[in-house]
Design an enzyme around this catalytic site. Structure first.
Site: not given
Ligand code: PLP
Length: 474
Positions: A328-329, A366, A370, A397, A426
Site C-alpha cells: 500500500g504505502r 499519523r 504514531y 483544538c 494513510y
C-alpha cells in the site's frame, strides 16, 4: 532553549534541491519527493508540471496533490520486478486501505494490479471503479482479495456475490462462511487462510516467536485443525495462505523468512489433500519519509522475497505457487504531497516558535497517532536558505495537533505554501472531520494538467447525515 544545532543556519532547501535532481534514478519508495518534482523559474515547487502555488489558488487549501507518474512508476516497478525475479506466476495487489478512491483504483487497475480490500466500503469503491472501466464480473472476481478480522454477514454475502477471494481470518468467519456456502449445493467459495506467522516487525527490528500477540489470523498451532476442517467442507475452494507482518519495514530478512515459513505450511496442507497454489506475503515495504531513512528499493525487496520463496520451494520440491504481494504505502505514499497555507505565528522567547497551518490532525492523523515524522518545504521559497527552527502546528483544538516539531525553514510569511511530503498513504484514508473541518480536495497532476479527483467537502456536507428530530425544533 534552542540548541546550537537548531540555531545554526542550515542549507535544508539546498539539500532538497539536490534531492530533486537525483531522485529520477530512485525507486519511488526511496524518494522524498514525487518523481516529477522540480523547482521552477519562480523559485517554486512544481509537481507533475504544476506549480504548487497555482494549484492552491485554483483548488483551495489544504490540498492533496497526487503525482500520477510516481504512482504508475511504483506499480510498474513491482510488476516488472516480479516478472524478472520470480519464476512462477505472480500478482501485485494494491492495499487500498492506504488510500481508496475511484481515481487511484483506476490508475492501479490500468497498471494491471489487483486489490486488497478490508471492508464493504473499500470493496464497493473497487467494484464501482472496475465496473466503470468495463471489466467483466469474472475479471473483477479475480482481482479482489477481501481481508478483515471481523467481516459482517452483509460484507461476507457481498464478497460471495462478487465471487472474490475471501481471506479467512478466524474460526467464527470460517464457520459462518461454511454455513453460507453449504446453503447452496454447488457453491465454491474461493478462500485464502490468514495466519499469524510468528514473525513480528517493528519498523527497524523484528522478532520471530512461536506465539504472536496479534488480533489477525490463525495461530500456527491451529493450522492442522483449520486444514482438516476446510478439507471436509465441499463449499471451499481453498487456494492458499496469507500473512502480513507489519508496515513501514526497512529490513528485508523478515519478509524473506516469511516466504520460507509459508512454503513449509503450503506443503503441510498437502497431508489434508489441500492443493494450495497461492502464497500471499502481505505488504509492508517502507518508504523514505525523512532524509536519513533508507528503505530497500522495490526491485531489491521483490528480488529477496522471490529468491527465498523459490529456494524454499526447491528444497521441499514444491511447485512455485502464485506469489502475491499487497503493498500500500510503497505504491502511493511517495506519490502525494499535502499543501497548506501558513497563517498565525506564536513566538515563545527562548523556547519555541509555532507556525500554524490551515489543516492538521484531521487531514494527517499519523503524527498524533504514531508520532510519525515528515519532511517539508515552503513551496514558494524553494531556494531560500533555512534561517529558523520552527514547529508546525495544526489548527485543531488539541495541543498535540503538531504536524512537525523543530524543523528548519526559511523566514516565512502568512500566505506562504507549506508542503509536506510523503502523504499519499494513510492520510486521506484516515482523515476525519474533527472540529468539523471539511476534508480537503485531492488533485491528480500529470504533464502540467491538474484534475480534481476528490472534491473538497463543504459545510453542507458536514451536516448532510445529521438528523434533527421534530421535537427539538421548538
Ligand atoms: N495487507 C494487510 C493485511 C495490511 O494490514 C496492510 C497494512 O497494514 C497492508 C497489506 C499494506 O501494508 P503497507 O501499506 O505497509 O504496504
Amino acid at each position: 532553549m534552542l540548541s546550537t544545532e537548531q540555531k545554526k543556519t542550515h542549507s535544508g532547501q539546498d539539500y532538497l534541491e539536490k534531492e530533486i535532481l537525483e531522485q529520477g534514478e530512485r525507486s519511488p519508495n526511496q524518494s522524498l519527493f514525487p518523481l516529477t518534482a522540480k523547482i521552477n523559474n519562480h523559485n517554486c515547487l512544481e509537481i507533475g508540471g504544476c506549480d504548487l502555488r497555482t494549484l492552491i489558488k485554483q483548488f483551495g487549501s489544504p490540498l492533496y496533490v497526487l503525482d500520477e507518474a510516481t504512482l504508475r512508476s511504483a506499480c510498474r516497478q513491482y510488476r516488472e520486478a516480479f516478472k524478472r525475479h520470480y519464476q512462477g506466476p505472480s500478482q501485485v495487489i494494491y492495499a487500498s486501505k492506504a488510500w481508496s478512491c475511484l481515481a487511484i483504483a483506476s490508475i492501479v487497475a490500468s497498471e494491471g494490479l489487483g486489490f486488497d480490500v478490508v471492508s464493504g466500503g473499500e470493496l464497493y469503491t473497487t467494484l464501482k471503479t472496475l465496473e466503470k472501466m468495463g471489466r467483466t464480473s469474472e475479471q473483477i472476481a479475480q482481482q479482489i482479495y477481501f481481508h478483515g478480522n471481523n467481516k459482517s454477514l452483509a460484507e461476507l454475502k457481498l464478497a460471495i456475490e462478487v465471487n472474490c477471494t475471501i481471506v479467512v481470518d478466524n474460526w467464527f468467519e470460517l464457520e459462518t462462511l461454511a454455513q453460507l456456502g453449504n446453503q447452496t449445493a454447488s457453491m465454491s467459495i474461493p478462500i485464502l487462510v490468514r495466519l499469524a506467522p510468528g514473525i513480528e516487525c517493528h519498523t527497524h527490528e523484528y522478532i520471530r516467536t512461536g506465539h504472536l500477540d496479534s488480533k489477525f489470523g490463525f495461530d500456527l498451532y491451529q493450522l492442522d485443525t483449520v486444514f482438516k476442517y476446510i478439507s471436509q467442507q465441499s463449499c471451499f475452494d481453498c487456494r492458499g495462505l496469507h500473512a502480513h507482518i507489519g508496515s513501514q519495514i526497512f529490513e528485508e530478512q523478515p519478509h524473506q523468512d516469511l516466504g520460507e515459513v509459508m512454503v513449509e505450511l503450503l506443503q503441510k496442507a498437502q497431508s489434508y489433500e489441500l492443493v494450495l497454489q497461492e502464497l500471499n506475503i502481505g505488504g509492508g515495504l517502507g518508504i523514505r519519509y525523512m532524509k536519513d531513512d533508507n528503505p530497500p528499493s522495490i526491485e531489491q525487496w521483490v528480488k529477496g522475497v522471490s529468491r527465498s520463496v523459490m529456494k524454499a520451494c526447491d528444497s521441499y520440491q514444491f511447485p512455485y505457487p502464485k506469489l502475491i504481494a499487497e503493498p500500500g504505502r510503497s505504491l502511493v505514499g511517495s506519490a502525494c504531497v499535502t499543501g497548506y497555507t501558513i497563517g498565525s505565528r506564536k513566538e515563545i522567547p527562548q523556547l519555541r516558535t509555532y507556525i500554524a497551518v490551515d489543516g492538521g490532525m484531521s487531514d494527517n492523523p499519523r503524527p498524533i497517532t504514531y508520532k510519525s515524522l515528515y519532511c517539508l518545504v515552503i513551496a514558494n521559497r524553494m531556494l531560500e536558505p533555512c534561517t529558523e527552527t520552527v514547529t508546525i502546528a495544526g489548527k485543531h483544538c488539541e495541543s498535540g495537533d503538531i504536524l512537525i516539531k523543530n524543523t528548519q525553514l526559511p523566514q516565512t510569511q502568512p500566505g506562504d505554501i507549506l508542503v509536506v511530503m510523503g502523504t499519499g498513504a494513510y492520510n486521506y484514508s484516515m482523515a476525519s472531520n474533527y472540529n468539523r473541518l471539511p476534508r480537503p480536495a485531492a488533485v491528480l497532476v500529470k504533464d502540467g494538467e491538474a484534475n480534481l479527483v476528490i472534491k473538497r467537502e463543504t459545510y453542507d456536507d458536514l451536516i448532510r447525515q445529521d438528523h434533527l428530530p421534530e421535537r427539538l425544533l421548538s
